[in-house]
Design a protein around this motif. Structure first.
Motif, PDB file in Angstrom:
ATOM      1  N   LEU A 232       1.438  -1.403  -0.250  1.00 28.73           N
ATOM      2  CA  LEU A 232       0.086  -0.197   0.147  1.00 28.73           C
ATOM      3  C   LEU A 232       0.792   1.404   0.451  1.00 28.73           C
ATOM      4  O   LEU A 232       0.645   2.014  -0.867  1.00 28.73           O
ATOM      5  N   GLU A 233       2.117   1.143   1.214  1.00 25.08           N
ATOM      6  CA  GLU A 233       2.442   2.154   0.721  1.00 25.08           C
ATOM      7  C   GLU A 233       3.218   2.977  -0.372  1.00 25.08           C
ATOM      8  O   GLU A 233       3.808   3.838  -1.014  1.00 25.08           O
ATOM      9  N   THR A 234       3.168   1.640  -1.066  1.00 23.80           N
ATOM     10  CA  THR A 234       4.493   1.392  -2.745  1.00 23.80           C
ATOM     11  C   THR A 234       3.651   2.096  -3.658  1.00 23.80           C
ATOM     12  O   THR A 234       4.142   3.441  -3.798  1.00 23.80           O
ATOM     13  N   ALA A 235       2.221   2.197  -3.530  1.00 24.67           N
ATOM     14  CA  ALA A 235       1.537   2.433  -4.517  1.00 24.67           C
ATOM     15  C   ALA A 235       1.228   4.090  -4.097  1.00 24.67           C
ATOM     16  O   ALA A 235       1.056   4.902  -5.285  1.00 24.67           O
ATOM     17  N   LEU A 236       1.078   4.361  -2.879  1.00 23.33           N
ATOM     18  CA  LEU A 236       0.982   5.647  -2.729  1.00 23.33           C
ATOM     19  C   LEU A 236       2.496   6.394  -2.327  1.00 23.33           C
ATOM     20  O   LEU A 236       1.607   7.867  -3.718  1.00 23.33           O
ATOM     21  N   THR A 237       3.301   5.951  -2.690  1.00 24.46           N
ATOM     22  CA  THR A 237       4.269   6.861  -2.898  1.00 24.46           C
ATOM     23  C   THR A 237       4.582   6.933  -4.812  1.00 24.46           C
ATOM     24  O   THR A 237       4.509   7.834  -5.320  1.00 24.46           O
ATOM     25  N   MET A 238       4.591   6.239  -5.445  1.00 26.12           N
ATOM     26  CA  MET A 238       3.536   6.070  -6.994  1.00 26.12           C
ATOM     27  C   MET A 238       2.766   7.598  -7.389  1.00 26.12           C
ATOM     28  O   MET A 238       2.995   8.713  -8.188  1.00 26.12           O
ATOM     29  N   PHE A 239       2.299   8.091  -6.643  1.00 28.37           N
ATOM     30  CA  PHE A 239       1.022   8.771  -6.459  1.00 28.37           C
ATOM     31  C   PHE A 239       2.043   9.910  -6.525  1.00 28.37           C
ATOM     32  O   PHE A 239       1.265  11.132  -7.647  1.00 28.37           O
ATOM     33  N   GLY A 240       2.708  10.456  -5.773  1.00 25.55           N
ATOM     34  CA  GLY A 240       3.775  11.844  -5.320  1.00 25.55           C
ATOM     35  C   GLY A 240       4.243  12.485  -6.540  1.00 25.55           C
ATOM     36  O   GLY A 240       4.461  13.445  -7.155  1.00 25.55           O
ATOM     37  N   PRO A 241       5.299  11.261  -7.001  1.00 26.53           N
ATOM     38  CA  PRO A 241       5.852  12.301  -8.535  1.00 26.53           C
ATOM     39  C   PRO A 241       4.889  12.048  -9.432  1.00 26.53           C
ATOM     40  O   PRO A 241       5.468  13.353 -10.407  1.00 26.53           O
ATOM     41  N   ALA A 242       3.966  11.754  -9.618  1.00 27.54           N
ATOM     42  CA  ALA A 242       2.437  11.367 -10.980  1.00 27.54           C
ATOM     43  C   ALA A 242       2.562  12.771 -11.051  1.00 27.54           C
ATOM     44  O   ALA A 242       1.717  14.185 -11.460  1.00 27.54           O
ATOM     45  N   ARG A 243       2.172  13.462 -10.152  1.00 29.54           N
ATOM     46  CA  ARG A 243       1.170  14.317  -9.018  1.00 29.54           C
ATOM     47  C   ARG A 243       1.849  16.214  -9.327  1.00 29.54           C
ATOM     48  O   ARG A 243       1.980  16.952 -10.158  1.00 29.54           O
ATOM     49  N   GLU A 244       3.708  15.298  -9.254  1.00 23.02           N
ATOM     50  CA  GLU A 244       4.396  16.292  -9.632  1.00 23.02           C
ATOM     51  C   GLU A 244       4.674  16.766 -10.905  1.00 23.02           C
ATOM     52  O   GLU A 244       4.411  17.843 -11.354  1.00 23.02           O
ATOM     53  N   GLN A 245       4.564  15.793 -11.478  1.00 22.39           N
ATOM     54  CA  GLN A 245       4.638  15.980 -13.116  1.00 22.39           C
ATOM     55  C   GLN A 245       3.479  16.810 -13.258  1.00 22.39           C
ATOM     56  O   GLN A 245       3.571  17.293 -14.547  1.00 22.39           O
ATOM     57  N   ILE A 246       2.349  16.161 -13.222  1.00 22.24           N
ATOM     58  CA  ILE A 246       1.227  16.853 -13.933  1.00 22.24           C
ATOM     59  C   ILE A 246       0.946  18.562 -13.237  1.00 22.24           C
ATOM     60  O   ILE A 246       0.410  19.347 -14.389  1.00 22.24           O
ATOM     61  N   LYS A 247       1.296  18.583 -11.875  1.00 16.37           N
ATOM     62  CA  LYS A 247       1.215  19.526 -11.796  1.00 16.37           C
ATOM     63  C   LYS A 247       2.246  20.935 -12.204  1.00 16.37           C
ATOM     64  O   LYS A 247       2.110  21.695 -13.062  1.00 16.37           O
ATOM     65  N   THR A 248       3.973  19.949 -13.112  1.00 13.69           N
ATOM     66  CA  THR A 248       4.437  20.764 -13.692  1.00 13.69           C
ATOM     67  C   THR A 248       4.370  20.888 -14.844  1.00 13.69           C
ATOM     68  O   THR A 248       4.586  22.508 -15.614  1.00 13.69           O
TER      69      THR A 248
END
Length: 342
Positions: A232-248
């Protein structure tokens, strides 16, 4: 507050609720169409200008007759519009130029993007979506599936307090993911709705909760359960860089649009300012309308039009800086005291 307080486990499902923004204020800063917000600001400027011009002594009509008020005001506005437009476009071009580079840099960027998609494939039941909203939805669904797997794994655990806290945490995670998924449904990249949906999902708080639970109940968790937490933690951590890329990408998209709209608004602003300098004086618009001298209406409207490029800049940059403030950290760092925020 104690670590086991249930209120700390469950958080609000939207960023607005977590940071305590009112609906109107949140709409003004984030959710509102930038043209509508700019229009409201322009109306406010116009009404305020006319009101002050009418109420102060001497009035604007008197000031125009006795001094070169119009010339001073609009000659200054011409210089301001030209300088401001040039500056905004230059800044935008500098941001965009970061996308340019030698072949080696572009190849590394491509490699990093493909590596991330390869890692993400391990979370999904199907191939990763190419469209940003669809890809983010897949990540959220993967979070929910692994939350369900963790709850099933802990079903026979003998620690009632562990099961209670994990159950409350996972219910909050699923509720939060459902809200974000609903917001993402049918949205296209380029609108704020996509970014707003992923801002609502406070993944950093969830990573912290996973770490806290595995540490606090370490003696009650076996290897299979610990692995379920880790998945579950791995799935959550994958969301972080994805969100940052979309934000950029969204910031770059917004800056390009901002440059274009300011260029569009600058042309009529300069025409109006030039016309006021060349053709308008105290006797140009005689008479009174609604108790206000016509020259006051004209000067107020012209002044508002020349301010439109700045008002556009203000509304776009306000949204960008608010989003940037609430996404400064990546990972399980909570920068605000507000509950479960990012």
């Amino acid at each position: 507050m104690t670590e086991t307080d249930g209120d700390e486990i469950r958080t609000a499902n939207t960023l607005r609720e977590r940071v305590g923004l009112g609906r109107v204020y949140s709409w003004f800063l984030l959710g509102g169409n930038r043209f509508v917000v700019t229009g409201l600001l322009a109306v406010t400027v116009f009404v305020t200008f006319v009101g002050i011009s009418t109420l102060v002594v001497p009035s604007l009509q008197v000031a125009i007759r006795s001094a070169d008020t119009i010339e001073t005001m609009f000659s200054t506005m011409i210089g301001t519009v030209i300088t401001g437009t040039t500056l905004v476009v230059t800044i935008s071009q500098l941001v965009i130029s970061q996308e340019n580079g030698p072949l080696g840099d572009q190849r590394q960027r491509m490699s990093d993007a493909m590596d991330f998609r390869t890692y993400a494939t391990e979370l999904f039941d199907t191939a990763p979506e190419a469209e940003p909203a669809g890809f983010l939805a897949q990540l959220l669904e993967a979070n929910v599936r692994r939350a369900d797997a963790l709850e099933e794994c802990l079903a026979d655990n003998g620690n009632d307090e562990l099961r209670r806290q994990v159950g409350e945490f996972l219910d909050s995670l699923r509720d939060n993911a459902d809200v974000a998924l609903d917001d993402l449904d049918g949205e296209q990249f380029g609108t704020f709705a996509v970014l707003n949906a992923i801002l609502n999902y406070n993944y950093a708080w969830k990573i912290y909760q996973v770490e806290r639970l595995t540490d606090e109940f370490a003696d009650s968790i076996d290897e299979d359960e610990r692995e379920a937490f880790h998945r579950l933690e791995t799935a959550l951590t994958m969301f972080g860089p994805a969100r940052e890329q979309i934000k950029t990408l969204y910031f770059q998209w917004e800056l390009v649009d901002l440059s274009r709209y300011i260029l569009y608004a600058a042309v009529p602003a300069l025409v109006v300012a030039g016309a006021m300098l060349a053709f308008v004086g105290a006797p140009t618009f005689p008479g009174v309308t609604l108790g206000v001298p016509n020259i006051t209406w004209v000067v107020g409207a012209a002044f508002t039009v020349t301010l439109v490029p700045f008002l556009l800049f203000l509304t776009y940059i306000l949204r960008i800086v608010v989003v940037a403030k609430h996404t400064l950290a990546i990972g399980p760092f909570i920068l605000r005291q507000s509950y479960g925020g990012e």
